[in-house]
Design a protein around this motif. Structure first.
Motif, PDB file in Angstrom:
ATOM      1  N   LEU A  39      71.657  -2.917  54.968  1.00  0.00           N
ATOM      2  CA  LEU A  39      73.072  -3.034  54.623  1.00  0.00           C
ATOM      3  C   LEU A  39      73.669  -4.342  55.126  1.00  0.00           C
ATOM      4  O   LEU A  39      73.564  -4.667  56.314  1.00  0.00           O
ATOM      5  N   GLY A  40      74.242  -5.085  54.205  1.00  0.00           N
ATOM      6  CA  GLY A  40      74.898  -6.335  54.565  1.00  0.00           C
ATOM      7  C   GLY A  40      73.965  -7.523  54.700  1.00  0.00           C
ATOM      8  O   GLY A  40      74.426  -8.624  55.006  1.00  0.00           O
ATOM      9  N   GLN A  41      72.680  -7.295  54.469  1.00  0.00           N
ATOM     10  CA  GLN A  41      71.721  -8.384  54.605  1.00  0.00           C
ATOM     11  C   GLN A  41      71.073  -8.697  53.252  1.00  0.00           C
ATOM     12  O   GLN A  41      71.341  -8.042  52.256  1.00  0.00           O
ATOM     13  N   LYS A  42      70.210  -9.678  53.248  1.00  0.00           N
ATOM     14  CA  LYS A  42      69.628 -10.096  51.978  1.00  0.00           C
ATOM     15  C   LYS A  42      68.443  -9.221  51.604  1.00  0.00           C
ATOM     16  O   LYS A  42      67.891  -8.490  52.414  1.00  0.00           O
ATOM     17  N   VAL A  43      68.064  -9.344  50.364  1.00  0.00           N
ATOM     18  CA  VAL A  43      66.890  -8.645  49.859  1.00  0.00           C
ATOM     19  C   VAL A  43      65.634  -9.273  50.462  1.00  0.00           C
ATOM     20  O   VAL A  43      65.490 -10.491  50.475  1.00  0.00           O
ATOM     21  N   GLU A  44      64.729  -8.432  50.942  1.00  0.00           N
ATOM     22  CA  GLU A  44      63.516  -8.922  51.595  1.00  0.00           C
ATOM     23  C   GLU A  44      62.281  -8.373  50.888  1.00  0.00           C
ATOM     24  O   GLU A  44      62.183  -7.174  50.632  1.00  0.00           O
ATOM     25  N   PHE A  45      61.361  -9.243  50.613  1.00  0.00           N
ATOM     26  CA  PHE A  45      60.099  -8.842  50.003  1.00  0.00           C
ATOM     27  C   PHE A  45      59.263  -8.044  51.002  1.00  0.00           C
ATOM     28  O   PHE A  45      59.150  -8.407  52.177  1.00  0.00           O
ATOM     29  N   LEU A  46      58.669  -6.971  50.537  1.00  0.00           N
ATOM     30  CA  LEU A  46      57.757  -6.189  51.378  1.00  0.00           C
ATOM     31  C   LEU A  46      56.306  -6.398  50.948  1.00  0.00           C
ATOM     32  O   LEU A  46      55.466  -6.798  51.755  1.00  0.00           O
ATOM     33  N   VAL A  47      56.031  -6.105  49.678  1.00  0.00           N
ATOM     34  CA  VAL A  47      54.641  -6.064  49.255  1.00  0.00           C
ATOM     35  C   VAL A  47      54.550  -6.207  47.744  1.00  0.00           C
ATOM     36  O   VAL A  47      55.472  -5.834  47.016  1.00  0.00           O
ATOM     37  N   SER A  48      53.452  -6.784  47.292  1.00  0.00           N
ATOM     38  CA  SER A  48      53.144  -6.805  45.872  1.00  0.00           C
ATOM     39  C   SER A  48      51.776  -6.179  45.654  1.00  0.00           C
ATOM     40  O   SER A  48      50.915  -6.203  46.545  1.00  0.00           O
ATOM     41  N   PHE A  49      51.565  -5.648  44.481  1.00  0.00           N
ATOM     42  CA  PHE A  49      50.399  -4.813  44.202  1.00  0.00           C
ATOM     43  C   PHE A  49      49.923  -5.125  42.800  1.00  0.00           C
ATOM     44  O   PHE A  49      50.710  -5.143  41.849  1.00  0.00           O
ATOM     45  N   TYR A  50      48.632  -5.381  42.698  1.00  0.00           N
ATOM     46  CA  TYR A  50      48.052  -5.696  41.391  1.00  0.00           C
ATOM     47  C   TYR A  50      46.610  -5.242  41.383  1.00  0.00           C
ATOM     48  O   TYR A  50      45.890  -5.387  42.378  1.00  0.00           O
ATOM     49  N   ASN A  51      46.203  -4.691  40.288  1.00  0.00           N
ATOM     50  CA  ASN A  51      44.805  -4.291  40.116  1.00  0.00           C
ATOM     51  C   ASN A  51      44.355  -3.336  41.224  1.00  0.00           C
ATOM     52  O   ASN A  51      43.270  -3.458  41.774  1.00  0.00           O
ATOM     53  N   ASN A  52      45.252  -2.406  41.532  1.00  0.00           N
ATOM     54  CA  ASN A  52      44.976  -1.344  42.499  1.00  0.00           C
ATOM     55  C   ASN A  52      44.759  -1.817  43.925  1.00  0.00           C
ATOM     56  O   ASN A  52      44.103  -1.128  44.721  1.00  0.00           O
ATOM     57  N   GLU A  53      45.328  -2.976  44.237  1.00  0.00           N
ATOM     58  CA  GLU A  53      45.273  -3.397  45.627  1.00  0.00           C
ATOM     59  C   GLU A  53      46.463  -4.282  45.958  1.00  0.00           C
ATOM     60  O   GLU A  53      47.102  -4.851  45.057  1.00  0.00           O
ATOM     61  N   ILE A  54      46.742  -4.368  47.248  1.00  0.00           N
ATOM     62  CA  ILE A  54      47.827  -5.220  47.694  1.00  0.00           C
ATOM     63  C   ILE A  54      47.425  -6.669  47.472  1.00  0.00           C
ATOM     64  O   ILE A  54      46.338  -7.102  47.885  1.00  0.00           O
ATOM     65  N   SER A  55      48.297  -7.414  46.804  1.00  0.00           N
ATOM     66  CA  SER A  55      47.997  -8.821  46.585  1.00  0.00           C
ATOM     67  C   SER A  55      48.699  -9.709  47.599  1.00  0.00           C
ATOM     68  O   SER A  55      48.205 -10.768  47.947  1.00  0.00           O
ATOM     69  N   GLU A  56      49.831  -9.269  48.091  1.00  0.00           N
ATOM     70  CA  GLU A  56      50.510 -10.005  49.140  1.00  0.00           C
ATOM     71  C   GLU A  56      51.464  -9.069  49.880  1.00  0.00           C
ATOM     72  O   GLU A  56      51.991  -8.126  49.305  1.00  0.00           O
ATOM     73  N   LYS A  57      51.652  -9.344  51.155  1.00  0.00           N
ATOM     74  CA  LYS A  57      52.610  -8.564  51.923  1.00  0.00           C
ATOM     75  C   LYS A  57      53.317  -9.464  52.919  1.00  0.00           C
ATOM     76  O   LYS A  57      52.791 -10.486  53.343  1.00  0.00           O
ATOM     77  N   SER A  58      54.518  -9.059  53.288  1.00  0.00           N
ATOM     78  CA  SER A  58      55.296  -9.835  54.235  1.00  0.00           C
ATOM     79  C   SER A  58      55.031  -9.330  55.660  1.00  0.00           C
ATOM     80  O   SER A  58      54.347  -8.325  55.874  1.00  0.00           O
ATOM     81  N   GLU A  59      55.615 -10.031  56.605  1.00  0.00           N
ATOM     82  CA  GLU A  59      55.475  -9.637  58.015  1.00  0.00           C
ATOM     83  C   GLU A  59      56.101  -8.271  58.286  1.00  0.00           C
ATOM     84  O   GLU A  59      55.727  -7.577  59.220  1.00  0.00           O
ATOM     85  N   ILE A  60      57.064  -7.914  57.461  1.00  0.00           N
ATOM     86  CA  ILE A  60      57.725  -6.615  57.638  1.00  0.00           C
ATOM     87  C   ILE A  60      56.741  -5.480  57.348  1.00  0.00           C
ATOM     88  O   ILE A  60      56.782  -4.423  57.978  1.00  0.00           O
ATOM     89  N   PHE A  61      55.866  -5.705  56.412  1.00  0.00           N
ATOM     90  CA  PHE A  61      54.951  -4.668  55.931  1.00  0.00           C
ATOM     91  C   PHE A  61      53.798  -4.532  56.911  1.00  0.00           C
ATOM     92  O   PHE A  61      52.709  -5.072  56.707  1.00  0.00           O
ATOM     93  N   ASP A  62      54.054  -3.804  58.008  1.00  0.00           N
ATOM     94  CA  ASP A  62      53.006  -3.624  59.018  1.00  0.00           C
ATOM     95  C   ASP A  62      52.302  -2.287  58.799  1.00  0.00           C
ATOM     96  O   ASP A  62      52.430  -1.667  57.742  1.00  0.00           O
ATOM     97  N   ASP A  63      51.581  -1.844  59.811  1.00  0.00           N
ATOM     98  CA  ASP A  63      50.772  -0.625  59.672  1.00  0.00           C
ATOM     99  C   ASP A  63      51.604   0.633  59.443  1.00  0.00           C
ATOM    100  O   ASP A  63      51.064   1.683  59.087  1.00  0.00           O
TER     101      ASP A  63
END
Lengths: 114, 109
Positions: A39-63
């Motif tokens: 709330l009140g902050q910008k949109v942040e990328f978490l993760v992208s997914f392609y071909n049944n696997e994660i293709s990229e993730k941000s630092e936010i996207f931890d375990d």
């Protein structure tokens, strides 16, 4: 016009519980994404997914986070051991046959951690 | 570091006045650039992308590589333009969208 749909629209969960946010991307799209917006902050990328696997993730996207495409239509975001700071709007998006095509967004799920 | 800057959190102009929402990026190479808009109670949606060089709802955005800017402009603002606007350049091979903080545009009658 086809749309990305997200359920639920609002999720209230006790701290420490697990939540699963659900998304149905546009049917012929191949690239899937999760974003969050505190709330009140910008949109942040978490993760992208392609071909049944994660293709990229941000630092936010931890375990604590995981994504899955359990069948041909759903794309889910699981958050384990939720914390108060996980409270945010979570947006799912999908794009077509190439990753540089515009993304189509769902309405978002508002996650409230108590 | 890859960075997008939208310096104005809030921009308020009168109906009929020109609008310019600023966006600067710090990337090397040639980024793919987008403007997304979120109207009240609606989902995020693509407004325009620079490679299409089109005008959507009267808005245009020109990529200025010298100034590393991608400002969004409209010559005559309308009340229905009131919304949150996000600049989203992307650079890496996956075209991850690195979002600006957003500018809230308010058009006064």
């Amino acid at each position: 016009e086809p749309e990305v749909t997200q359920t639920p629209s609002h999720q209230v969960t006790q701290m420490g519980q697990e939540v699963i946010l659900r998304c149905v991307p546009i049917s012929n799209h191949l690239y899937f994404y999760w974003y969050r917006q505190i709330l009140g902050q910008k949109v942040e990328f978490l993760v992208s997914f392609y071909n049944n696997e994660i293709s990229e993730k941000s630092e936010i996207f931890d375990d604590q986070f995981s994504v899955e495409r359990p069948d041909g239509s759903n794309f889910t975001l699981k958050i384990r051991s939720t914390k108060l700071e996980d409270s945010a709007m979570y947006f799912c998006a999908s794009s077509g046959t190439a990753s540089n095509q515009p993304q189509h967004f769902g309405d978002g799920t508002r996650l409230s951690i108590l | 570091a890859q960075r997008v800057t939208q310096p104005e959190k809030l921009l308020s102009v009168f109906k009929g006045a020109p609008v310019e929402l600023k966006c600067n990026y710090s990337y090397s190479g040639s980024p793919e650039l987008f403007w997304y808009v979120q109207y009240s109670r609606q989902r995020l949606q693509l407004l325009l992308r620079h490679i299409s060089r089109e005008s959507i709802k009267g808005f245009t955005a020109d990529l200025n590589k010298g100034e590393t800017s991608f400002h969004l402009k409209k010559p005559f603002a309308q009340e229905e333009d009131s919304a949150m606007y996000y600049c989203a350049p992307s650079m890496d091979s996956n075209y991850q969208l690195i979002w600006g903080a957003g500018t809230k545009l308010i058009i006064k009658p």
